[in-house]
Design a protein around this motif. Structure first.
Motif, PDB file in Angstrom:
ATOM      1  N   LEU A 182       0.769  -1.258  -0.094  1.00 26.63           N
ATOM      2  CA  LEU A 182      -0.109   0.022  -0.035  1.00 26.63           C
ATOM      3  C   LEU A 182       0.932   1.363   0.000  1.00 26.63           C
ATOM      4  O   LEU A 182       0.619   2.236  -0.886  1.00 26.63           O
ATOM      5  CB  LEU A 182      -0.934  -0.100   1.257  1.00 26.63           C
ATOM      6  N   VAL A 183       2.074   1.377   0.778  1.00 28.13           N
ATOM      7  CA  VAL A 183       2.685   2.248   0.875  1.00 28.13           C
ATOM      8  C   VAL A 183       3.553   2.461  -0.471  1.00 28.13           C
ATOM      9  O   VAL A 183       3.606   3.782  -0.943  1.00 28.13           O
ATOM     10  CB  VAL A 183       3.856   2.099   2.034  1.00 28.13           C
ATOM     11  N   PHE A 184       3.878   1.482  -1.059  1.00 27.29           N
ATOM     12  CA  PHE A 184       4.415   1.428  -2.185  1.00 27.29           C
ATOM     13  C   PHE A 184       3.810   1.996  -3.430  1.00 27.29           C
ATOM     14  O   PHE A 184       4.049   2.780  -4.613  1.00 27.29           O
ATOM     15  CB  PHE A 184       5.101   0.119  -2.689  1.00 27.29           C
ATOM     16  N   GLY A 185       2.415   1.534  -3.297  1.00 31.25           N
ATOM     17  CA  GLY A 185       1.282   1.876  -4.238  1.00 31.25           C
ATOM     18  C   GLY A 185       1.128   3.392  -4.139  1.00 31.25           C
ATOM     19  O   GLY A 185       1.058   4.291  -5.417  1.00 31.25           O
TER      20      GLY A 185
ATOM     21  N   VAL B  29       4.555   5.327  -5.647  1.00 29.56           N
ATOM     22  CA  VAL B  29       4.121   5.277  -7.085  1.00 29.56           C
ATOM     23  C   VAL B  29       3.403   6.189  -7.703  1.00 29.56           C
ATOM     24  O   VAL B  29       3.462   6.944  -8.895  1.00 29.56           O
ATOM     25  CB  VAL B  29       4.246   3.834  -7.901  1.00 29.56           C
ATOM     26  N   ALA B  30       2.089   6.223  -7.278  1.00 31.96           N
ATOM     27  CA  ALA B  30       1.166   7.171  -7.796  1.00 31.96           C
ATOM     28  C   ALA B  30       1.512   8.441  -7.548  1.00 31.96           C
ATOM     29  O   ALA B  30       1.290   9.398  -8.643  1.00 31.96           O
ATOM     30  CB  ALA B  30      -0.271   6.902  -6.978  1.00 31.96           C
ATOM     31  N   ALA B  31       1.924   8.987  -6.291  1.00 33.53           N
ATOM     32  CA  ALA B  31       2.463  10.313  -6.095  1.00 33.53           C
ATOM     33  C   ALA B  31       3.677  10.846  -6.931  1.00 33.53           C
ATOM     34  O   ALA B  31       3.610  11.983  -7.687  1.00 33.53           O
ATOM     35  CB  ALA B  31       2.671  10.661  -4.632  1.00 33.53           C
TER      36      ALA B  31
ATOM     37  N   PRO C 180      10.221  15.903  -4.106  1.00 30.92           N
ATOM     38  CA  PRO C 180       9.167  16.265  -3.124  1.00 30.92           C
ATOM     39  C   PRO C 180       7.931  15.611  -3.239  1.00 30.92           C
ATOM     40  O   PRO C 180       7.297  15.038  -2.488  1.00 30.92           O
ATOM     41  CB  PRO C 180       8.911  17.686  -3.406  1.00 30.92           C
ATOM     42  N   TRP C 181       7.387  15.155  -4.299  1.00 25.07           N
ATOM     43  CA  TRP C 181       6.248  14.380  -4.723  1.00 25.07           C
ATOM     44  C   TRP C 181       6.359  13.153  -4.372  1.00 25.07           C
ATOM     45  O   TRP C 181       5.481  12.336  -3.816  1.00 25.07           O
ATOM     46  CB  TRP C 181       5.868  14.494  -6.250  1.00 25.07           C
ATOM     47  N   GLY C 182       7.776  12.429  -4.847  1.00 31.38           N
ATOM     48  CA  GLY C 182       8.063  10.901  -4.240  1.00 31.38           C
ATOM     49  C   GLY C 182       8.236  10.925  -2.608  1.00 31.38           C
ATOM     50  O   GLY C 182       7.414   9.977  -2.176  1.00 31.38           O
ATOM     51  N   VAL C 183       8.643  11.997  -2.040  1.00 25.22           N
ATOM     52  CA  VAL C 183       8.984  11.853  -0.546  1.00 25.22           C
ATOM     53  C   VAL C 183       7.419  12.085   0.116  1.00 25.22           C
ATOM     54  O   VAL C 183       6.976  11.261   0.912  1.00 25.22           O
ATOM     55  CB  VAL C 183       9.757  12.844  -0.038  1.00 25.22           C
ATOM     56  N   SER C 184       6.593  13.021  -0.468  1.00 22.58           N
ATOM     57  CA  SER C 184       5.234  13.203   0.281  1.00 22.58           C
ATOM     58  C   SER C 184       4.235  12.018  -0.113  1.00 22.58           C
ATOM     59  O   SER C 184       3.595  11.801   0.731  1.00 22.58           O
ATOM     60  CB  SER C 184       4.570  14.416  -0.551  1.00 22.58           C
ATOM     61  N   GLY C 185       4.623  11.425  -1.274  1.00 22.96           N
ATOM     62  CA  GLY C 185       3.804   9.952  -1.425  1.00 22.96           C
ATOM     63  C   GLY C 185       4.179   8.947  -0.487  1.00 22.96           C
ATOM     64  O   GLY C 185       3.245   8.257   0.125  1.00 22.96           O
ATOM     65  N   ALA C 186       5.578   8.845  -0.288  1.00 22.48           N
ATOM     66  CA  ALA C 186       5.787   7.797   0.701  1.00 22.48           C
ATOM     67  C   ALA C 186       5.361   7.995   2.198  1.00 22.48           C
ATOM     68  O   ALA C 186       4.941   7.088   2.968  1.00 22.48           O
ATOM     69  CB  ALA C 186       7.390   7.631   0.802  1.00 22.48           C
ATOM     70  N   VAL C 187       5.373   9.336   2.504  1.00 20.95           N
ATOM     71  CA  VAL C 187       4.982   9.764   3.705  1.00 20.95           C
ATOM     72  C   VAL C 187       3.409   9.645   3.713  1.00 20.95           C
ATOM     73  O   VAL C 187       2.867   9.106   4.890  1.00 20.95           O
ATOM     74  CB  VAL C 187       5.302  11.161   4.098  1.00 20.95           C
ATOM     75  N   ALA C 188       2.742   9.829   2.721  1.00 19.53           N
ATOM     76  CA  ALA C 188       1.340   9.698   2.784  1.00 19.53           C
ATOM     77  C   ALA C 188       0.663   8.066   2.913  1.00 19.53           C
ATOM     78  O   ALA C 188      -0.083   7.885   3.505  1.00 19.53           O
ATOM     79  CB  ALA C 188       0.683  10.389   1.660  1.00 19.53           C
TER      80      ALA C 188
ATOM     81  N   LEU D 252       2.673   5.774   4.102  1.00 19.60           N
ATOM     82  CA  LEU D 252       2.914   5.434   5.648  1.00 19.60           C
ATOM     83  C   LEU D 252       1.897   5.643   6.677  1.00 19.60           C
ATOM     84  O   LEU D 252       1.444   5.110   7.363  1.00 19.60           O
ATOM     85  CB  LEU D 252       4.440   5.827   5.890  1.00 19.60           C
ATOM     86  N   LEU D 253       1.283   7.180   6.659  1.00 19.41           N
ATOM     87  CA  LEU D 253       0.471   7.513   7.392  1.00 19.41           C
ATOM     88  C   LEU D 253      -0.781   6.615   7.043  1.00 19.41           C
ATOM     89  O   LEU D 253      -1.461   6.590   8.125  1.00 19.41           O
ATOM     90  CB  LEU D 253       0.153   9.056   7.192  1.00 19.41           C
ATOM     91  N   LEU D 254      -1.052   6.410   5.787  1.00 19.92           N
ATOM     92  CA  LEU D 254      -2.378   5.777   5.686  1.00 19.92           C
ATOM     93  C   LEU D 254      -2.459   4.300   6.255  1.00 19.92           C
ATOM     94  O   LEU D 254      -3.440   4.018   7.002  1.00 19.92           O
ATOM     95  CB  LEU D 254      -2.536   5.532   4.091  1.00 19.92           C
ATOM     96  N   VAL D 255      -1.354   3.782   6.140  1.00 21.05           N
ATOM     97  CA  VAL D 255      -1.242   2.199   6.670  1.00 21.05           C
ATOM     98  C   VAL D 255      -1.233   2.406   8.207  1.00 21.05           C
ATOM     99  O   VAL D 255      -1.931   1.695   9.056  1.00 21.05           O
ATOM    100  CB  VAL D 255       0.189   1.691   6.104  1.00 21.05           C
ATOM    101  N   LEU D 256      -0.591   3.505   8.881  1.00 17.85           N
ATOM    102  CA  LEU D 256      -0.730   3.753  10.337  1.00 17.85           C
ATOM    103  C   LEU D 256      -2.041   3.935  10.655  1.00 17.85           C
ATOM    104  O   LEU D 256      -2.696   3.558  11.719  1.00 17.85           O
ATOM    105  CB  LEU D 256       0.187   4.722  10.682  1.00 17.85           C
ATOM    106  N   LEU D 257      -2.869   4.836   9.926  1.00 18.30           N
ATOM    107  CA  LEU D 257      -3.999   4.950  10.147  1.00 18.30           C
ATOM    108  C   LEU D 257      -4.995   4.052  10.193  1.00 18.30           C
ATOM    109  O   LEU D 257      -5.938   3.647  11.110  1.00 18.30           O
ATOM    110  CB  LEU D 257      -4.924   5.998   9.372  1.00 18.30           C
TER     111      LEU D 257
END
Length: 55
Positions: A10-13, A16-18, A33-41, A43-48
């Motif tokens: 899920l984090v990888f998906g 890649v989308a971002a 910046p888009w790649g980093v923000s995608g990875a952070v988003a 990770l936050l989605l999985v934690l949520l």
């Protein structure tokens, strides 16, 4: 969905989308910046999801 098993995918998906979105918006050049923000988003989605499911 089992977060423990599919959380990395899920984090990888989301990453890649971002990254693809940032690549298109940046006129065909990579956008860190888009790649980093995608990875952070992702990770936050999985934690949520883990927190909501109580695991």
């Amino acid at each position: 969905m089992r977060t423990r098993q599919f959380g990395g995918m899920l984090v990888f998906g989301v990453f890649v989308a971002a990254s693809a979105l940032g690549y298109e918006l940046n006129d065909g050049t990579p956008s860190v910046p888009w790649g980093v923000s995608g990875a952070v988003a992702g990770l936050l989605l999985v934690l949520l999801i883990r927190r909501v499911r109580g695991r």
